[in-house]
Motif scaffolding. Structure first.
Motif, PDB file in Angstrom:
ATOM      1  N   HIS A  10     -26.863  -9.672 -42.971  1.00 34.89           N
ATOM      2  CA  HIS A  10     -27.932 -10.189 -42.128  1.00 34.89           C
ATOM      3  C   HIS A  10     -28.548 -11.414 -42.766  1.00 34.89           C
ATOM      4  N   ARG A  13     -32.834 -12.315 -39.548  1.00 40.65           N
ATOM      5  CA  ARG A  13     -33.053 -12.271 -38.096  1.00 40.65           C
ATOM      6  C   ARG A  13     -31.973 -11.458 -37.407  1.00 40.65           C
ATOM      7  N   VAL A  14     -30.729 -11.742 -37.754  1.00 38.14           N
ATOM      8  CA  VAL A  14     -29.600 -11.147 -37.046  1.00 38.14           C
ATOM      9  C   VAL A  14     -28.741 -10.379 -38.029  1.00 38.14           C
ATOM     10  N   TYR A  16     -24.956  -8.554 -38.614  1.00 38.00           N
ATOM     11  CA  TYR A  16     -23.596  -8.789 -38.147  1.00 38.00           C
ATOM     12  C   TYR A  16     -22.693  -7.633 -38.527  1.00 38.00           C
ATOM     13  N   ARG A  64     -22.538 -10.010 -33.451  1.00 44.90           N
ATOM     14  CA  ARG A  64     -23.962  -9.725 -33.605  1.00 44.90           C
ATOM     15  C   ARG A  64     -24.152  -8.234 -33.412  1.00 44.90           C
ATOM     16  N   ASP A  66     -26.899  -6.713 -32.699  1.00 45.35           N
ATOM     17  CA  ASP A  66     -27.851  -6.417 -31.630  1.00 45.35           C
ATOM     18  C   ASP A  66     -27.260  -6.588 -30.233  1.00 45.35           C
ATOM     19  N   HIS A  95     -24.750 -19.542 -36.723  1.00 43.93           N
ATOM     20  CA  HIS A  95     -24.487 -18.308 -37.457  1.00 43.93           C
ATOM     21  C   HIS A  95     -23.857 -18.621 -38.812  1.00 43.93           C
TER      22      HIS A  95
END
Length: 151
Positions: A10, A13-14, A16, A64, A66, A95
């Motif tokens: 990560h 924020r995101v 993976y 991602r 999410d 990314h």
């Protein structure tokens, strides 16, 4: 199937997931990037890319956590015994910078069934990344026949 969804995956924020399950590959996402962004891939048709994905020895995707959207990719072709060719490695802008390219190569090469193979690739960039996985300039045993231009 091998999956890497460790907490290190990560950027704050995101998160993976890096996965070598071919059923997770999102062909539209791969085609979109290769046909518009890849200096090496624009001459291929959509059908060509779909065939290459379908016939690959291995594929690795980055997703991602999410949304499940695919944001990175690599494929390899191989004889399955001693040799593999690495192709179409990318991480979509926005990314990059989170070691996703490195993690794609780790899963594809070091953690995969071709760990001890002779690997090759053709690239005009990211040499520093590939050198971390043992890639170097060809030795005297390597020769290359360039692609022919369509007549």
């Amino acid at each position: 199937m091998t999956k890497d969804s460790s907490p290190a995956a990560h950027n704050g924020r995101v998160q993976y997931e890096i996965d070598d399950d071919p059923s997770r590959i999102q062909p539209d996402a791969v085609w979109e990037w290769l046909s518009t962004e890849a200096y090496w891939g624009r001459q291929r048709s959509r059908e060509d890319v779909m065939t290459q994905i379908a016939n690959a020895w291995r594929v690795v995707g980055v997703y991602r956590a999410d949304t499940g959207a695919q944001v990175g990719f690599a494929r390899a072709v191989s004889d399955g015994v001693t040799f593999a060719y690495l192709a179409d490695v990318f991480v979509i802008d926005g990314h990059r910078g989170d070691s996703l390219g490195k993690r794609i190569l780790q899963l594809m090469i070091e953690d995969g069934p071709g760990r001890d193979f002779r690997w090759v690739l053709f690239t005009g960039d990211a040499h520093g990344l590939y050198e971390q996985f043992g890639f170097s300039a060809p030795d005297p045993t390597a020769m290359v026949r360039p692609a022919r231009s369509p007549s």
